[in-house]
Design a protein around this motif. Structure first.
Motif, PDB file in Angstrom:
ATOM      1  N   TYR A  41       0.813  -1.098  -0.069  1.00 35.76           N
ATOM      2  CA  TYR A  41      -0.044   0.156  -0.005  1.00 35.76           C
ATOM      3  C   TYR A  41       0.974   1.082   0.101  1.00 35.76           C
ATOM      4  CZ  TYR A  41      -3.792  -3.214   0.615  1.00 35.76           C
ATOM      5  OH  TYR A  41      -4.792  -4.141   0.610  1.00 35.76           O
ATOM      6  N   ALA A  42       2.319   1.146  -0.054  1.00 35.06           N
ATOM      7  CA  ALA A  42       3.080   2.242  -0.186  1.00 35.06           C
ATOM      8  C   ALA A  42       3.248   2.614  -1.716  1.00 35.06           C
ATOM      9  CB  ALA A  42       4.286   1.957   0.339  1.00 35.06           C
ATOM     10  N   GLU A  43       3.207   4.213  -1.835  1.00 38.02           N
ATOM     11  CA  GLU A  43       3.431   4.583  -3.184  1.00 38.02           C
ATOM     12  C   GLU A  43       4.997   4.753  -3.682  1.00 38.02           C
ATOM     13  OE1 GLU A  43       0.526   7.086  -4.620  1.00 38.02           O
ATOM     14  OE2 GLU A  43      -0.600   5.589  -3.896  1.00 38.02           O
ATOM     15  N   GLY A  44       5.096   5.023  -5.003  1.00 43.61           N
ATOM     16  CA  GLY A  44       6.511   4.968  -5.338  1.00 43.61           C
ATOM     17  C   GLY A  44       7.258   3.937  -5.849  1.00 43.61           C
ATOM     18  N   ARG A  45       8.295   4.310  -6.576  1.00 43.66           N
ATOM     19  CA  ARG A  45       8.990   3.036  -6.618  1.00 43.66           C
ATOM     20  C   ARG A  45       9.711   2.428  -5.806  1.00 43.66           C
ATOM     21  NH1 ARG A  45      14.124   2.764  -9.427  1.00 43.66           N
ATOM     22  NH2 ARG A  45      14.602   4.963  -9.251  1.00 43.66           N
ATOM     23  N   HIS A  46      10.250   3.026  -4.822  1.00 42.32           N
ATOM     24  CA  HIS A  46      10.649   2.493  -3.685  1.00 42.32           C
ATOM     25  C   HIS A  46       9.792   1.919  -2.440  1.00 42.32           C
ATOM     26  CE1 HIS A  46      14.563   3.106  -5.350  1.00 42.32           C
ATOM     27  NE2 HIS A  46      14.137   4.364  -5.662  1.00 42.32           N
ATOM     28  N   ARG A  47       8.660   2.116  -2.660  1.00 45.91           N
ATOM     29  CA  ARG A  47       7.450   1.807  -1.894  1.00 45.91           C
ATOM     30  C   ARG A  47       7.913   2.159  -0.437  1.00 45.91           C
ATOM     31  NH1 ARG A  47       3.123  -0.945  -3.598  1.00 45.91           N
ATOM     32  NH2 ARG A  47       3.119  -1.294  -5.905  1.00 45.91           N
ATOM     33  N   VAL A  48       8.185   3.304   0.098  1.00 39.51           N
ATOM     34  CA  VAL A  48       8.751   3.821   1.426  1.00 39.51           C
ATOM     35  C   VAL A  48       7.652   3.816   2.303  1.00 39.51           C
ATOM     36  CG1 VAL A  48       9.856   5.590   2.546  1.00 39.51           C
ATOM     37  CG2 VAL A  48      10.579   5.203   0.081  1.00 39.51           C
ATOM     38  N   THR A  49       7.954   3.030   3.362  1.00 36.21           N
ATOM     39  CA  THR A  49       6.728   3.264   4.519  1.00 36.21           C
ATOM     40  C   THR A  49       7.246   3.946   5.900  1.00 36.21           C
ATOM     41  OG1 THR A  49       7.744   1.133   5.372  1.00 36.21           O
ATOM     42  CG2 THR A  49       5.918   0.912   3.794  1.00 36.21           C
TER      43      THR A  49
END
Ligand code: SAM
Length: 251
Positions: A41-49
């Motif tokens: 459910y994290a956004e962006g290429r790196h799916r940063v949480t």
């Protein structure tokens, strides 16, 4: 009942849900437990949480956006959203029973230095701690809650009435239990348990439960459901008597 566990570490949670009573309860459809990867459910290429905390201080904090997105995708009407949090209300058998009465519980496992406060303020409608100590993450607490809740669901425990006699069920600790052999390393099973006299056995168990609770967790006696005679029994323990000194040991 459905329980969703939202975590950054599904691999920590899934094995525990596959074994023994939890695994069987799931296989039999008595509970629907889903492990949800927060990173999905994290956004962006790196799916940063996670991110640095405002105001300084070491350590990362879980960002609100992935948690809000996960809960909004999972939530059913009336779902209880529980943040695992050392500052939450302490898990007790009563809290477990309350959660077992829900149809959908979403458990949010925090990590690092914790979770952005807006999750507690605007997303979760409950916060539960499993005790006054700090763990590295909410995965073990979420499993503890899941286990305590699942075993209270209808059909999960094998023996009828087993839960009724357990510790905390009526505010007391559980009395001692024995299995075969009757004698082991010089210690015999109390004779009353072999007597077949169910009324005496029930009395013995009750006295032992009160005795054990008085000795180990006297704080519980303040709210335990005791009869006036049982309160007198506690007074006798306070004066130094032991169950063995009562007229009838199964008394
Ligand atoms: N900085 C936080 C504090 O002092 O309260 C502790 C954060 S802890 C290292 C990371 C996460 O683990 C928490 O957000 C929570 O989800 C979980 N956690 C740790 N101890 C817990 C406990 N006793 N009960 C429930 N959750 C706990």
């Amino acid at each position: 009942m459905r329980i969703d566990i939202v975590t950054l570490f599904p691999g920590m949670v899934e094995p525990a849900l596959a074994e023994s009573m939890l695994g069987r309860a799931r296989a039999r459809g008595l509970v629907d437990i889903r492990v949800v990867n927060l990173r999905d459910y994290a956004e962006g290429r790196h799916r940063v949480t996670d991110d640095y905390q405002f105001g300084g201080g070491g350590g990362m904090v879980l960002k609100p956006e992935p948690l809000f997105a996960a809960v909004e995708a999972l939530r059913t009407p009336g779902a209880r959203v529980v943040l695992m949090d050392p500052r939450g209300r302490t898990l007790t058998q009563k809290v477990a029973a309350e959660l077992a009465g829900e149809t959908h519980v979403i458990l949010l496992a925090g990590r690092y230095e914790g979770v952005d406060a807006r999750v507690g303020e605007g997303l979760a409608n409950d916060a539960v701690s499993i005790g006054d100590y700090v763990l590295t993450g909410g995965e073990l607490p979420a499993l503890v809650v899941t286990d305590a809740v699942t075993r209270l669901l209808p059909g999960v425990l094998g023996a009828e009435g087993a839960a009724a006699r357990e510790s905390f069920a009526d505010g007391l600790l559980e009395p001692p239990q024995y299995t075969r052999p009757e004698a082991y390393r010089g210690v015999r099973v109390p004779a009353v348990l072999l007597s077949g006299d169910h009324a005496r056995i029930a009395r013995w168990r009750r006295v032992q439960a009160i005795w054990l609770t008085w000795r180990e967790r006297p704080d519980l006696l303040a709210t335990a459901r005791l009869t006036p005679d049982e309160r007198k029994l506690v007074e006798r323990f306070e004066r130094g008597e032991t169950p063995e000194q009562l007229d009838d040991p199964a008394n």
